[in-house]
Design a protein around this motif. Structure first.
Motif: not given
Length: 153
Positions: A118-121, A109-115
């Motif tokens: 950026l915290v979870f990963v 899902s990183l490819a979606t750019g969901a903010t």
């Protein structure tokens, strides 16, 4: 090199499957975990499909003398259920339930750019690193951090 390519292609196939099935959307995962509310059964079908493919292919694969890209099959030992396993599984489940992401779908899902990713990963990788650090310590035990040498009585 061939084993790295095999691992990459396997991961890519897994990521495509997650994307097609919609399991990169945390709402679908949370809906599956919400058994008392509006339960979403799609994840059960995705897991069932994966288990069916594995169950069908595993006996065929283990008829081979060795894997395609490795000298031998890994030896897996079942050490039983212990405190470390239960705490780790509990933390994984709590993280999955709160975040709605499992590690594979989170990376996909990183490819979606969901903010929120950026915290979870980064938090997921920090947790993995912390687990390795704690396991590398000689006196490491779950729930009891090693704070240095114990003072003499």
């Amino acid at each position: 090199m061939r084993s790295n390519l095999s691992a990459f292609l396997s991961g890519l196939l897994f990521a495509i499957g997650l994307g097609i099935s919609g399991m990169t959307n945390p709402a679908n995962v949370i809906g599956f975990l919400d058994i008392a509310g509006d339960w979403d059964d799609r994840l059960a079908f995705v897991m069932g499909g994966a288990i069916a493919v594995h169950a069908a292919l595993r006996p065929l694969i283990h008829k081979r003398e060795r894997p395609l890209f490795a000298p031998k099959f890994p030896s897996l030992s079942a050490s039983g259920v212990d405190r470390k396993l239960l705490v780790g599984a509990g933390l994984f489940g709590v993280g999955w339930g709160l975040g709605g992401y499992c590690p594979g779908p989170a990376l996909t899902s990183l490819a979606t750019g969901a903010t929120q990713l950026l915290v979870f990963v980064p938090a997921m990788f920090a947790g993995m690193y912390l687990a390795q650090v704690l396991q590398a310590r000689p006196s490491a035990s779950v729930g009891t951090p090693n704070l240095g040498p114990t003072p003499a009585p």
